[in-house]
Design an enzyme around this catalytic site. Structure first.
Site, PDB file in Angstrom:
ATOM      1  CB  SER A  14      -2.689  16.154   5.401  1.00 40.25           C
ATOM      2  OG  SER A  14      -2.179  15.890   4.120  1.00 40.25           O
ATOM      3  NE  ARG A  67      -0.841  -7.700  -3.154  1.00 37.78           N
ATOM      4  CZ  ARG A  67      -0.121  -6.791  -2.513  1.00 37.78           C
ATOM      5  NH1 ARG A  67      -0.688  -5.951  -1.685  1.00 37.78           N
ATOM      6  NH2 ARG A  67       1.174  -6.708  -2.693  1.00 37.78           N
ATOM      7  CG  MET A  92       1.536   4.487   1.324  1.00 35.55           C
ATOM      8  SD  MET A  92       1.550   5.005  -0.417  1.00 35.55           S
ATOM      9  CE  MET A  92       2.029   6.716  -0.267  1.00 35.55           C
ATOM     10  NE  ARG A  93      -2.742  -5.013   1.976  1.00 33.42           N
ATOM     11  CZ  ARG A  93      -1.848  -5.935   2.239  1.00 33.42           C
ATOM     12  NH1 ARG A  93      -0.708  -5.616   2.775  1.00 33.42           N
ATOM     13  NH2 ARG A  93      -2.088  -7.205   1.957  1.00 33.42           N
ATOM     14  CG  ASN A 109      -4.711   6.920  -5.455  1.00 34.75           C
ATOM     15  OD1 ASN A 109      -4.600   7.037  -4.228  1.00 34.75           O
ATOM     16  ND2 ASN A 109      -3.659   6.833  -6.251  1.00 34.75           N
ATOM     17  CG  HIS A 111       0.440   9.693  -7.720  1.00 36.44           C
ATOM     18  ND1 HIS A 111       1.086   8.813  -6.870  1.00 36.44           N
ATOM     19  CD2 HIS A 111       1.379  10.109  -8.610  1.00 36.44           C
ATOM     20  CE1 HIS A 111       2.346   8.689  -7.250  1.00 36.44           C
ATOM     21  NE2 HIS A 111       2.548   9.470  -8.303  1.00 36.44           N
ATOM     22  CG  ASP A 147       0.437   5.818  -8.014  1.00 36.40           C
ATOM     23  OD1 ASP A 147      -0.518   5.936  -7.227  1.00 36.40           O
ATOM     24  OD2 ASP A 147       1.602   5.616  -7.642  1.00 36.40           O
ATOM     25  CD  GLU A 176      -1.241  15.458  -2.618  1.00 34.66           C
ATOM     26  OE1 GLU A 176      -1.854  14.502  -2.106  1.00 34.66           O
ATOM     27  OE2 GLU A 176      -0.004  15.542  -2.576  1.00 34.66           O
TER      28      GLU A 176
HETATM   29  C1  GAR Z   1      -0.177  12.385  -0.383  1.00 34.39           C
HETATM   30  O1  GAR Z   1       0.783  13.253  -0.931  1.00 34.39           O
HETATM   31  C2  GAR Z   1      -0.755  11.492  -1.459  1.00 34.39           C
HETATM   32  O2  GAR Z   1      -0.909  12.139  -2.688  1.00 34.39           O
HETATM   33  C3  GAR Z   1       0.292  10.410  -1.542  1.00 34.39           C
HETATM   34  O3  GAR Z   1       0.612  10.137  -0.196  1.00 34.39           O
HETATM   35  C4  GAR Z   1       0.481  11.345   0.545  1.00 34.39           C
HETATM   36  C5  GAR Z   1      -0.387  11.064   1.751  1.00 34.39           C
HETATM   37  O4  GAR Z   1      -0.429  12.176   2.595  1.00 34.39           O
HETATM   38  N1  GAR Z   1      -0.195   9.255  -2.231  1.00 34.39           N
HETATM   39  C6  GAR Z   1       0.539   8.530  -3.075  1.00 34.39           C
HETATM   40  O5  GAR Z   1       1.715   8.756  -3.286  1.00 34.39           O
HETATM   41  C7  GAR Z   1      -0.201   7.401  -3.771  1.00 34.39           C
HETATM   42  N2  GAR Z   1       0.635   6.768  -4.720  1.00 34.39           N
HETATM   43  P1  GAR Z   1      -1.621  12.367   3.623  1.00 34.39           P
HETATM   44  O6  GAR Z   1      -1.640  11.089   4.463  1.00 34.39           O
HETATM   45  O7  GAR Z   1      -1.196  13.552   4.438  1.00 34.39           O
HETATM   46  O8  GAR Z   1      -2.865  12.568   2.834  1.00 34.39           O
END
Ligand code: GAR
Length: 216
Positions: A14, A67, A92-93, A109, A111, A147, A176
């Site tokens: 999103s 990695r 998420m990596r 990034n 968060h 983060d 966000e």
């Molecule tokens: C979002 O809330 C983002 O901030 C979080 O994952 C979600 C992804 O949603 N990221 C983290 O937690 C990074 N540590 P999205 O795929 O709908 O953007």
């Protein structure tokens, strides 16, 4: 010249969609050149393709825990597409310190907490457990620690006494979607400067004061 951006995702995308929408504006200083997922089933891939953005999957699972091998393929893909800036959007990596150093100041990034509070997993649930009255989201440059890193922009929401992690996450997500495109605009447009270890901007200061719970 617009800066060429790659968005890295692992899921629904999103934030990616919000960045793609913003970058469609003629005066936006960045273009979304590529969306890369490390999972073939990431919902964001279809959304990106529907918007006419090039997509590719580099499946992290197939590299086991190597990695560096994953990052070698990632780097060559970024090179092929002449990418200037990376936006992590629910990617998420973790990266090696070497990859992060290579992209320092060019990899952003987002968060869903007011960093440095609540890094890591389930930050909204962490916020509820801590009893904070205000939480939010942070856009920052990526450093080797998860983060963490120089902050570019933050947005805040009030935390309600009866909040669930899901309800709080939904309100933070709306923030966000506003701050990620705005922060990328400042970075790509050269409107941020590094002063005394802190990123500052010539953009307007925020007018709002948020007090939670409300006072009369
Ligand atoms: C979002 O809330 C983002 O901030 C979080 O994952 C979600 C992804 O949603 N990221 C983290 O937690 C990074 N540590 P999205 O795929 O709908 O953007």
């Amino acid at each position: 010249m617009k800066r060429r951006v790659a968005i890295l995702i692992s899921g629904r995308g999103s934030n990616m969609a919000a960045l793609i929408r913003a970058a469609a504006a003629a005066d936006y200083p960045a273009e979304i050149a590529l969306v890369i997922s490390n999972r073939p089933d990431a919902g964001g891939l279809k959304k990106a393709a529907a918007s006419g953005i090039a997509t590719t999957t580099i499946e992290s699972k197939s590299f086991n825990n190597d990695r560096s091998a994953f990052e070698a393929v990632l780097q060559s893909t970024l090179d092929q597409h002449r990418i200037d800036l990376i936006c992590l959007a629910g990617f998420m990596r973790l990266f090696t310190a070497e990859f992060v150093q290579r992209w320092y100041g060019r990899m952003l990034n987002i968060h869903p907490s007011l960093l440095p509070a609540f890094p890591g997993l389930e930050p909204q649930a962490q916020a509820l457990r801590a009893g904070v009255k205000i939480s939010g989201a942070t856009v920052h440059f990526v450093i080797p620690q998860t983060d963490a890193g120089p902050i570019l922009m933050q947005g805040a929401v009030a935390v309600h006494d009866d909040d669930t992690a899901e309800a709080l996450a939904a309100r933070i997500l709306e923030i966000e979607h506003r701050i990620y495109p705005a922060a990328l605009r400042l970075v790509a447009g050269g409107q941020m400067r590094f002063e005394g270890g802190i990123w500052k901007t010539s953009a307007d200061a925020a007018p709002a004061v948020l007090i939670s719970p409300a006072v009369s």
